[in-house]
Write a protein that holds these residues in place. Structure first.
Motif, PDB file in Angstrom:
ATOM      1  N   LEU A  58      66.840  62.648  13.769  1.00 41.87           N
ATOM      2  CA  LEU A  58      68.301  63.249  13.437  1.00 41.87           C
ATOM      3  C   LEU A  58      68.365  63.128  11.947  1.00 41.87           C
ATOM      4  CD1 LEU A  58      70.435  62.192  16.555  1.00 41.87           C
ATOM      5  CD2 LEU A  58      69.297  64.346  16.051  1.00 41.87           C
ATOM      6  N   LYS A  59      68.454  62.102  11.337  1.00 45.72           N
ATOM      7  CA  LYS A  59      68.527  61.801  10.025  1.00 45.72           C
ATOM      8  C   LYS A  59      67.453  60.953   9.320  1.00 45.72           C
ATOM      9  CE  LYS A  59      73.350  62.843   9.907  1.00 45.72           C
ATOM     10  NZ  LYS A  59      74.874  62.317   9.610  1.00 45.72           N
ATOM     11  N   GLY A  60      67.001  61.108   8.232  1.00 39.87           N
ATOM     12  CA  GLY A  60      66.219  60.324   7.627  1.00 39.87           C
ATOM     13  C   GLY A  60      64.817  60.743   7.615  1.00 39.87           C
ATOM     14  N   THR A  61      63.887  59.736   7.151  1.00 38.49           N
ATOM     15  CA  THR A  61      62.457  60.096   7.161  1.00 38.49           C
ATOM     16  C   THR A  61      61.474  58.808   7.673  1.00 38.49           C
ATOM     17  OG1 THR A  61      62.145  59.324   4.725  1.00 38.49           O
ATOM     18  CG2 THR A  61      62.536  61.789   5.234  1.00 38.49           C
ATOM     19  N   ALA A  62      60.350  59.177   8.209  1.00 40.04           N
ATOM     20  CA  ALA A  62      59.488  58.290   8.594  1.00 40.04           C
ATOM     21  C   ALA A  62      58.105  58.306   8.713  1.00 40.04           C
ATOM     22  CB  ALA A  62      59.931  57.766  10.374  1.00 40.04           C
ATOM     23  N   VAL A  63      57.237  57.665   8.685  1.00 39.35           N
ATOM     24  CA  VAL A  63      55.676  57.723   9.162  1.00 39.35           C
ATOM     25  C   VAL A  63      55.564  57.394  10.385  1.00 39.35           C
ATOM     26  CG1 VAL A  63      53.470  57.133   8.388  1.00 39.35           C
ATOM     27  CG2 VAL A  63      55.230  57.157   6.396  1.00 39.35           C
ATOM     28  N   VAL A  64      54.958  58.236  11.156  1.00 42.81           N
ATOM     29  CA  VAL A  64      54.680  58.087  12.582  1.00 42.81           C
ATOM     30  C   VAL A  64      52.904  58.127  12.777  1.00 42.81           C
ATOM     31  CG1 VAL A  64      54.881  58.999  14.852  1.00 42.81           C
ATOM     32  CG2 VAL A  64      56.565  59.348  13.115  1.00 42.81           C
ATOM     33  N   TRP A  65      52.564  56.927  13.510  1.00 44.35           N
ATOM     34  CA  TRP A  65      51.270  56.947  13.910  1.00 44.35           C
ATOM     35  C   TRP A  65      51.004  57.178  15.455  1.00 44.35           C
ATOM     36  CZ3 TRP A  65      53.777  53.391  10.715  1.00 44.35           C
ATOM     37  CH2 TRP A  65      53.043  53.294   9.410  1.00 44.35           C
ATOM     38  N   CYS A  66      50.237  58.147  15.844  1.00 43.80           N
ATOM     39  CA  CYS A  66      50.046  58.241  17.345  1.00 43.80           C
ATOM     40  C   CYS A  66      48.474  58.366  17.488  1.00 43.80           C
ATOM     41  CB  CYS A  66      50.438  59.821  17.582  1.00 43.80           C
ATOM     42  SG  CYS A  66      52.247  60.402  17.305  1.00 43.80           S
ATOM     43  N   GLY A  67      47.972  57.166  18.026  1.00 38.76           N
ATOM     44  CA  GLY A  67      46.531  56.956  18.341  1.00 38.76           C
ATOM     45  C   GLY A  67      45.973  56.660  16.970  1.00 38.76           C
ATOM     46  N   ASP A  68      45.190  57.166  16.289  1.00 38.86           N
ATOM     47  CA  ASP A  68      44.585  57.131  14.930  1.00 38.86           C
ATOM     48  C   ASP A  68      45.248  58.099  13.993  1.00 38.86           C
ATOM     49  OD1 ASP A  68      42.832  55.207  15.961  1.00 38.86           O
ATOM     50  OD2 ASP A  68      41.225  56.635  16.390  1.00 38.86           O
ATOM     51  N   GLU A  69      46.009  58.830  14.288  1.00 34.41           N
ATOM     52  CA  GLU A  69      46.525  59.959  13.327  1.00 34.41           C
ATOM     53  C   GLU A  69      47.862  59.486  12.819  1.00 34.41           C
ATOM     54  OE1 GLU A  69      47.183  63.628  15.441  1.00 34.41           O
ATOM     55  OE2 GLU A  69      45.324  63.689  16.445  1.00 34.41           O
ATOM     56  N   GLU A  70      47.992  59.638  11.632  1.00 34.34           N
ATOM     57  CA  GLU A  70      49.229  59.299  10.877  1.00 34.34           C
ATOM     58  C   GLU A  70      50.096  60.450  10.329  1.00 34.34           C
ATOM     59  OE1 GLU A  70      50.175  57.616   6.444  1.00 34.34           O
ATOM     60  OE2 GLU A  70      48.825  56.201   7.680  1.00 34.34           O
ATOM     61  N   HIS A  71      51.419  60.709  10.409  1.00 32.25           N
ATOM     62  CA  HIS A  71      52.041  62.006  10.251  1.00 32.25           C
ATOM     63  C   HIS A  71      53.333  61.660   9.526  1.00 32.25           C
ATOM     64  CE1 HIS A  71      49.309  64.330  12.902  1.00 32.25           C
ATOM     65  NE2 HIS A  71      49.563  63.214  13.554  1.00 32.25           N
ATOM     66  N   GLU A  72      53.827  62.185   8.554  1.00 28.88           N
ATOM     67  CA  GLU A  72      55.065  62.289   8.069  1.00 28.88           C
ATOM     68  C   GLU A  72      56.101  62.882   8.874  1.00 28.88           C
ATOM     69  OE1 GLU A  72      56.048  60.691   5.081  1.00 28.88           O
ATOM     70  OE2 GLU A  72      53.878  60.117   4.825  1.00 28.88           O
TER      71      GLU A  72
END
Length: 155
Positions: free
Chosen positions: A64-78
């Protein structure tokens, strides 16, 4: 028989969680006939759960607010404000908050994961015990009880 459930803010349980953040149980399995859990995180920069997977539920996070790095398996996403991620059960995942604070909405189906948060977290309406901490061993215990598998440290 299916019944509607309404919970005002003061009826929602707020728990002390990782890294000085909180997790609020907005709707739990008992409110939804076991169909889902809805919770909300208010967490600071750097908050990051261990790399883990769920054996019982699918999960959706809406930032809803803010930013994060997310890892799903071997993938990294902003993940930016308003971003959403679907995490099917069995997929290892984690995140790290990169903004000063973040407000995340979590939905899992079926319901019941709130038991893990209640087992390891602390209800903020109760006095804080001296030296309270959400230790890795308590988090591991709660995870195991509720079908989550910790597969690695926070990233």
């Amino acid at each position: 028989m299916t019944l509607a459930h309404l919970a005002q803010r003061e009826q929602q349980q707020k728990l002390e969680w990782l890294d000085g953040g909180t997790f609020s149980v907005l709707l739990g399995k008992d409110d939804t006939e076991g169909k889902l859990t809805v919770g909300r995180f208010d967490v600071p920069r750097g908050e990051a759960p261990p790399f883990h997977l769920h054996t019982r539920e699918d999960e959706v996070f809406l930032l809803l607010k803010g930013t994060a790095v997310v890892w799903c398996g071997d993938e990294e996403h902003e993940l930016g404000e308003g971003g959403i991620v679907y995490l099917p059960r069995g997929i290892p995942h984690s995140y790290r908050i990169t903004s000063q604070r973040a407000d995340l909405l979590m939905i899992t189906t079926p319901g019941g994961i709130e038991g893990m948060f209640r087992h390891a977290g602390r209800d903020v309406t109760t006095p804080r015990p001296e030296g309270f901490e959400l230790s890795p061993s308590l988090l591991a215990e709660a995870s195991e009880l509720y079908g989550n598998v910790i597969v690695g440290p926070p990233r």
